[in-house]
Design a protein around this motif. Structure first.
Motif, mmCIF file in Angstrom:
data_model
loop_
_atom_site.group_PDB
_atom_site.id
_atom_site.type_symbol
_atom_site.label_atom_id
_atom_site.label_comp_id
_atom_site.label_asym_id
_atom_site.label_seq_id
_atom_site.Cartn_x
_atom_site.Cartn_y
_atom_site.Cartn_z
ATOM 1 N N GLN A 1 0.837 -1.188 0.000
ATOM 2 C CA GLN A 1 0.000 0.000 0.000
ATOM 3 C C GLN A 1 0.880 1.250 0.000
ATOM 4 N N VAL A 2 0.499 2.222 -0.770
ATOM 5 C CA VAL A 2 1.229 3.480 -0.856
ATOM 6 C C VAL A 2 0.333 4.604 -0.336
ATOM 7 N N GLN A 3 0.860 5.392 0.564
ATOM 8 C CA GLN A 3 0.137 6.585 1.030
ATOM 9 C C GLN A 3 0.655 7.790 0.278
ATOM 10 N N LEU A 4 -0.250 8.606 -0.189
ATOM 11 C CA LEU A 4 0.087 9.830 -0.897
ATOM 12 C C LEU A 4 -0.334 11.019 -0.054
ATOM 13 N N THR A 5 0.574 11.960 0.111
ATOM 14 C CA THR A 5 0.297 13.135 0.936
ATOM 15 C C THR A 5 0.498 14.392 0.106
ATOM 16 N N GLU A 6 -0.572 15.161 -0.056
ATOM 17 C CA GLU A 6 -0.507 16.400 -0.817
ATOM 18 C C GLU A 6 -0.230 17.581 0.102
ATOM 19 N N SER A 7 0.359 18.615 -0.484
ATOM 20 C CA SER A 7 0.549 19.881 0.218
ATOM 21 C C SER A 7 0.611 20.989 -0.817
ATOM 22 N N GLY A 8 0.506 22.218 -0.342
ATOM 23 C CA GLY A 8 0.653 23.369 -1.225
ATOM 24 C C GLY A 8 -0.637 24.041 -1.631
ATOM 25 N N GLY A 9 -1.762 23.477 -1.238
ATOM 26 C CA GLY A 9 -3.013 24.142 -1.560
ATOM 27 C C GLY A 9 -3.176 25.417 -0.765
ATOM 28 N N GLY A 10 -4.166 26.201 -1.139
ATOM 29 C CA GLY A 10 -4.415 27.448 -0.427
ATOM 30 C C GLY A 10 -5.284 28.364 -1.246
ATOM 31 N N SER A 11 -5.244 29.629 -0.901
ATOM 32 C CA SER A 11 -6.058 30.634 -1.583
ATOM 33 C C SER A 11 -5.169 31.563 -2.391
ATOM 34 N N VAL A 12 -5.651 31.925 -3.559
ATOM 35 C CA VAL A 12 -4.895 32.800 -4.441
ATOM 36 C C VAL A 12 -5.887 33.607 -5.272
ATOM 37 N N GLN A 13 -5.476 34.762 -5.719
ATOM 38 C CA GLN A 13 -6.337 35.557 -6.589
ATOM 39 C C GLN A 13 -6.215 35.058 -8.028
ATOM 40 N N ALA A 14 -7.243 35.352 -8.798
ATOM 41 C CA ALA A 14 -7.230 34.958 -10.204
ATOM 42 C C ALA A 14 -5.969 35.506 -10.882
ATOM 43 N N GLY A 15 -5.352 34.652 -11.685
ATOM 44 C CA GLY A 15 -4.114 35.017 -12.342
ATOM 45 C C GLY A 15 -2.868 34.646 -11.555
ATOM 46 N N GLY A 16 -3.075 34.228 -10.324
ATOM 47 C CA GLY A 16 -1.950 33.873 -9.476
ATOM 48 C C GLY A 16 -1.486 32.437 -9.692
ATOM 49 N N SER A 17 -0.524 32.035 -8.863
ATOM 50 C CA SER A 17 0.108 30.723 -9.014
ATOM 51 C C SER A 17 0.142 29.982 -7.690
ATOM 52 N N LEU A 18 0.119 28.668 -7.803
ATOM 53 C CA LEU A 18 0.332 27.795 -6.665
ATOM 54 C C LEU A 18 1.134 26.596 -7.141
ATOM 55 N N ARG A 19 1.874 25.999 -6.223
ATOM 56 C CA ARG A 19 2.609 24.782 -6.537
ATOM 57 C C ARG A 19 2.189 23.694 -5.546
ATOM 58 N N LEU A 20 1.625 22.640 -6.058
ATOM 59 C CA LEU A 20 1.227 21.515 -5.243
ATOM 60 C C LEU A 20 2.332 20.465 -5.231
ATOM 61 N N SER A 21 2.462 19.799 -4.103
ATOM 62 C CA SER A 21 3.414 18.701 -3.976
ATOM 63 C C SER A 21 2.689 17.450 -3.508
ATOM 64 N N CYS A 22 3.215 16.330 -3.911
ATOM 65 C CA CYS A 22 2.644 15.045 -3.502
ATOM 66 C C CYS A 22 3.791 14.086 -3.216
ATOM 67 N N THR A 23 3.835 13.591 -2.004
ATOM 68 C CA THR A 23 4.895 12.670 -1.624
ATOM 69 C C THR A 23 4.312 11.293 -1.362
ATOM 70 N N ALA A 24 4.901 10.296 -2.004
ATOM 71 C CA ALA A 24 4.489 8.910 -1.796
ATOM 72 C C ALA A 24 5.287 8.305 -0.644
#
Length: 123
Positions: free
Chosen positions: A1-24
């Motif tokens: 079994q592999v657990q996946l953990t996401e991070s990097g979500g949040g709030s941003v204004q239109a036109g902005g950027s976010l970077r999500l990460s996922c670690t197995a």
């Protein structure tokens, strides 16, 4: 079994950027495809991007081409989703997934799912 953990979500204004990460939790020789889905309440789940970690091949939904970029680390246990020029309609929960090469080839569903990270884009 592999657990996946996401991070990097949040709030941003239109036109902005976010970077999500996922670690197995571990690398498996059979799960060489990592990717991201997104879904909001009342909306259909959408496959956003996938990457074949053995050779780096990528696939994007038409709606994100040119704005999103998926990548992975050299250990092939972490995937990233760089999201630029975000739009309010992309307010969703983003889920990291991992699966076999057949998942990257659009032949199978992913094997493992993360719990999701929320992205909110305000206008």
């Amino acid at each position: 079994q592999v657990q996946l953990t996401e991070s990097g979500g949040g709030s941003v204004q239109a036109g902005g950027s976010l970077r999500l990460s996922c670690t197995a939790s571990k690398y498996t020789t059979t799960s060489n495809c990592m990717g991201w889905f997104r879904q909001a309440p009342g909306k259909e789940r959408e496959r956003v991007a996938t990457i074949y970690t053995r050779r780096g091949g990528t696939l994007y939904a038409d709606s994100v081409k040119g704005r999103f970029s998926i990548s992975h680390d050299t250990a092939r246990t972490t995937a990233y989703l760089q999201m630029d020029a975000l739009k309010p309609e992309e307010t969703d929960t983003y889920y990291c997934v991992e699966g076999t090469p057949e998942f990257c080839a659009l032949k199978h569903d992913p094997t493992f799912w993360g719990r999701g990270t929320k992205v909110t884009v305000s206008s």
